[in-house]
Design an enzyme around this catalytic site. Sequence first.
Site, PDB file in Angstrom:
ATOM      1  N   LYS A   6      31.745  29.960  39.192  1.00  0.00           N
ATOM      2  CA  LYS A   6      30.993  30.620  38.117  1.00  0.00           C
ATOM      3  C   LYS A   6      31.259  29.911  36.789  1.00  0.00           C
ATOM      4  O   LYS A   6      30.351  29.537  36.068  1.00  0.00           O
ATOM      5  CB  LYS A   6      31.391  32.095  38.036  1.00  0.00           C
ATOM      6  CG  LYS A   6      30.716  32.836  36.892  1.00  0.00           C
ATOM      7  CD  LYS A   6      31.108  34.301  36.846  1.00  0.00           C
ATOM      8  CE  LYS A   6      30.499  34.964  35.616  1.00  0.00           C
ATOM      9  NZ  LYS A   6      30.841  36.395  35.498  1.00  0.00           N
ATOM     10  N   GLU A  56      41.705  24.548  40.346  1.00  0.00           N
ATOM     11  CA  GLU A  56      41.799  24.195  41.763  1.00  0.00           C
ATOM     12  C   GLU A  56      40.468  23.652  42.284  1.00  0.00           C
ATOM     13  O   GLU A  56      40.421  22.641  42.995  1.00  0.00           O
ATOM     14  CB  GLU A  56      42.198  25.422  42.595  1.00  0.00           C
ATOM     15  CG  GLU A  56      43.556  26.022  42.239  1.00  0.00           C
ATOM     16  CD  GLU A  56      43.433  27.195  41.286  1.00  0.00           C
ATOM     17  OE1 GLU A  56      44.140  28.198  41.477  1.00  0.00           O
ATOM     18  OE2 GLU A  56      42.594  27.118  40.355  1.00  0.00           O
ATOM     19  N   GLY A  64      32.466  37.288  39.508  1.00  0.00           N
ATOM     20  CA  GLY A  64      32.881  36.403  40.596  1.00  0.00           C
ATOM     21  C   GLY A  64      33.058  37.136  41.909  1.00  0.00           C
ATOM     22  O   GLY A  64      32.511  36.758  42.946  1.00  0.00           O
ATOM     23  N   ARG A  65      33.786  38.232  41.883  1.00  0.00           N
ATOM     24  CA  ARG A  65      34.083  38.948  43.111  1.00  0.00           C
ATOM     25  C   ARG A  65      32.890  39.779  43.605  1.00  0.00           C
ATOM     26  O   ARG A  65      32.974  40.459  44.620  1.00  0.00           O
ATOM     27  CB  ARG A  65      35.335  39.819  42.950  1.00  0.00           C
ATOM     28  CG  ARG A  65      35.316  40.725  41.732  1.00  0.00           C
ATOM     29  CD  ARG A  65      36.685  41.333  41.462  1.00  0.00           C
ATOM     30  NE  ARG A  65      36.694  42.137  40.266  1.00  0.00           N
ATOM     31  CZ  ARG A  65      36.886  41.640  39.042  1.00  0.00           C
ATOM     32  NH1 ARG A  65      37.080  40.341  38.874  1.00  0.00           N
ATOM     33  NH2 ARG A  65      36.892  42.441  37.976  1.00  0.00           N
ATOM     34  N   GLU A 103      41.609  43.048  41.784  1.00  0.00           N
ATOM     35  CA  GLU A 103      41.227  42.350  40.550  1.00  0.00           C
ATOM     36  C   GLU A 103      40.385  43.273  39.671  1.00  0.00           C
ATOM     37  O   GLU A 103      40.335  43.126  38.459  1.00  0.00           O
ATOM     38  CB  GLU A 103      40.457  41.056  40.859  1.00  0.00           C
ATOM     39  CG  GLU A 103      40.553  40.024  39.744  1.00  0.00           C
ATOM     40  CD  GLU A 103      39.936  38.688  40.107  1.00  0.00           C
ATOM     41  OE1 GLU A 103      40.685  37.707  40.274  1.00  0.00           O
ATOM     42  OE2 GLU A 103      38.697  38.615  40.240  1.00  0.00           O
ATOM     43  N   HIS A 158      50.948  45.135  66.830  1.00  0.00           N
ATOM     44  CA  HIS A 158      52.138  44.435  67.339  1.00  0.00           C
ATOM     45  C   HIS A 158      52.889  43.757  66.204  1.00  0.00           C
ATOM     46  O   HIS A 158      53.681  42.851  66.442  1.00  0.00           O
ATOM     47  CB  HIS A 158      51.698  43.422  68.398  1.00  0.00           C
ATOM     48  CG  HIS A 158      50.851  44.048  69.463  1.00  0.00           C
ATOM     49  ND1 HIS A 158      51.370  44.662  70.578  1.00  0.00           N
ATOM     50  CD2 HIS A 158      49.497  44.221  69.537  1.00  0.00           C
ATOM     51  CE1 HIS A 158      50.384  45.165  71.313  1.00  0.00           C
ATOM     52  NE2 HIS A 158      49.232  44.905  70.704  1.00  0.00           N
ATOM     53  N   LYS A 193      47.369  30.695  34.194  1.00  0.00           N
ATOM     54  CA  LYS A 193      46.619  29.437  34.054  1.00  0.00           C
ATOM     55  C   LYS A 193      47.133  28.669  32.826  1.00  0.00           C
ATOM     56  O   LYS A 193      47.331  27.447  32.871  1.00  0.00           O
ATOM     57  CB  LYS A 193      45.126  29.737  33.921  1.00  0.00           C
ATOM     58  CG  LYS A 193      44.504  30.402  35.151  1.00  0.00           C
ATOM     59  CD  LYS A 193      43.024  30.742  34.977  1.00  0.00           C
ATOM     60  CE  LYS A 193      42.478  31.487  36.186  1.00  0.00           C
ATOM     61  NZ  LYS A 193      41.048  31.898  36.035  1.00  0.00           N
TER      62      LYS A 193
HETATM   63  O1  F6P Z   1      41.200  33.569  38.300  1.00  0.00           O
HETATM   64  C1  F6P Z   1      40.446  34.588  38.797  1.00  0.00           C
HETATM   65  C2  F6P Z   1      38.994  34.204  38.910  1.00  0.00           C
HETATM   66  O2  F6P Z   1      38.415  34.080  37.661  1.00  0.00           O
HETATM   67  C3  F6P Z   1      38.221  35.173  39.764  1.00  0.00           C
HETATM   68  O3  F6P Z   1      37.784  36.300  39.074  1.00  0.00           O
HETATM   69  C4  F6P Z   1      37.116  34.294  40.267  1.00  0.00           C
HETATM   70  O4  F6P Z   1      36.469  34.837  41.358  1.00  0.00           O
HETATM   71  C5  F6P Z   1      37.876  33.019  40.581  1.00  0.00           C
HETATM   72  O5  F6P Z   1      38.886  32.940  39.571  1.00  0.00           O
HETATM   73  C6  F6P Z   1      37.080  31.763  40.622  1.00  0.00           C
HETATM   74  O6  F6P Z   1      36.398  31.569  39.416  1.00  0.00           O
HETATM   75  P1  F6P Z   1      35.148  30.562  39.319  1.00  0.00           P
HETATM   76  O7  F6P Z   1      34.102  31.040  40.251  1.00  0.00           O
HETATM   77  O8  F6P Z   1      34.756  30.605  37.879  1.00  0.00           O
HETATM   78  O9  F6P Z   1      35.651  29.198  39.715  1.00  0.00           O
END
Ligand code: F6P
Length: 518
Positions: free
Chosen positions: A195, A201, A255-256, A341, A372, A488
């Site tokens: 987003k 990452e 995002g979620r 979140e 289990h 971050k």
């Molecule tokens: O760090 C949390 C977050 O912002 C989430 O809310 C989001 O889903 C994820 O990182 C990835 O963010 P993006 O889609 O902006 O890379």
Amino acid sequence: MVLPPELIAHAARLGAVRLRDLVAAGRDRADALLISHGGIEFDCSKQRLDRAGIAALVAHLEGAGFGARRDALLTGAIVNESEHRPALHMAYRHGATLEGAGVTGLVDRTQAQTRAFAQQVRSGQFKPAGKAVSRVINIGIGGSDLGPRLVADALADHAEAGPELRFVASLDPSELSRAVAGADPETLLFIIASKSFSTQETLMTAQAARDWMAGQVGLEQAGRHFAAASAARDKAIAFGINPDHIFDFPDWVGGRYSVWSAVGLSLEIGLGPEAFTALRDGAQSMDRHFATAPLAQNLPVMKALVDFWNRAVLGYPSRCVAAYSARLGLLPGYLQQLEMESLGKSVTAGGQPSAMPGGALVWGGCGTEVQHSFFQWLHQGSDPTPVDFIGIARHFASSDPRERVLAANMAAQGAALLDGRQVPPGDDVALAAQKSMPGGRVSSTLLLDDLTPATLGALLALHEHKVFVESVLYGINPFDQWGVELGKVLTKGILDGQLSGYDASTRAMLARTGFVPE
Ligand code: F6P
């Protein structure tokens, strides 16, 4: 927001009744605790609740201004106050009355673009290196990974023939290596799902993928194997993604909550348009139910009230999700982000310390495998924990004995948590005590008629709305996540070697490991 005395009184009243007796209280109670919609049945009859308790919870929710808050959500008003945004993820399944919000045009345009591109890839028309795409690798994290990965895994049996899907979220290089292993590089398509298009990452993995592709097919050719799904088109362009292969979604999709938008592009390609549309339609049906059903017959509302009751009134700190299908193995992880979140906050939307606990710790796994592993703790541990069993009704009557036994085990675990067992002391009192199980432990069952794109869509939408309802009860904003930012910033400080303000323990560890800043 504080707990009204009525709820505390109901908790005391219901707490004084043996759960077994409560469950045996008859048809009226059972009917009040059984709600169905969209191929999903929610049975909360093994909860420490009854019709009067539910009525008090509904009154509390109404008193918290739920009606106006729901209308605000469903009509595109600002409900994410701290980021000054609406939350219109339902628009991507046309699940709300959004005509006035002027978003349908944008939604229709972006959906048409992803559909067209997905068709080009699936038909083999899109040939980045003169060959059809055989594998799509989604690079993303959090909401840009968990939703698509869950849906791809859960609905693999419903996929129309097409490119295979892989997902890379981890910075651990092995995940990317495994994702490309065995594929002809010329038939790979990478989708950078982000987003913000600024997540460390995702960008590092995307860069590593591009470097690897450059090594395989040359730098100029490599870029042709990349597309992006993002709300930050400018950043995707700056990264070097071909603007024609950037699929937008607006920043009012959290995002979620984004699997329905361009973030689901990998699904539209890998599962095919039919399954992806059915997923959205299942969610739309739950949206309409959420918007219209009376609160005590409203599935997301009732799920939220039960979870609020357990968390805020009865004080259970966590909830275990046990999904009785290997195809739902990724569901607990998905729900962890969606719920924790969203509800993992202790300050109200007004900035006041909350008098209420925020949402529960959500954890879980797949049944019967978890029987289990951690079910010992659930049955005899010192922390009674509500359990959500998620199962498939078709299994109970299946001709495949494995499915029948899977379903029977799920039913048995709910009964065992409820009943427990007292082993008569006999000769070995100590052993009898160790074998005895306290029982009186609550659970709910969410039964899908079957696991299909539509019921999965409905299940995810159910939990999205449930989280919203709980946020009203806790008085918090479920759509922001400020708590993720400090980590971050501190990561950047460590990478830049700016350690002066860091605690001694962290600095010592970095020194011990010989960490060298960039
Ligand atoms: O760090 C949390 C977050 O912002 C989430 O809310 C989001 O889903 C994820 O990182 C990835 O963010 P993006 O889609 O902006 O890379």
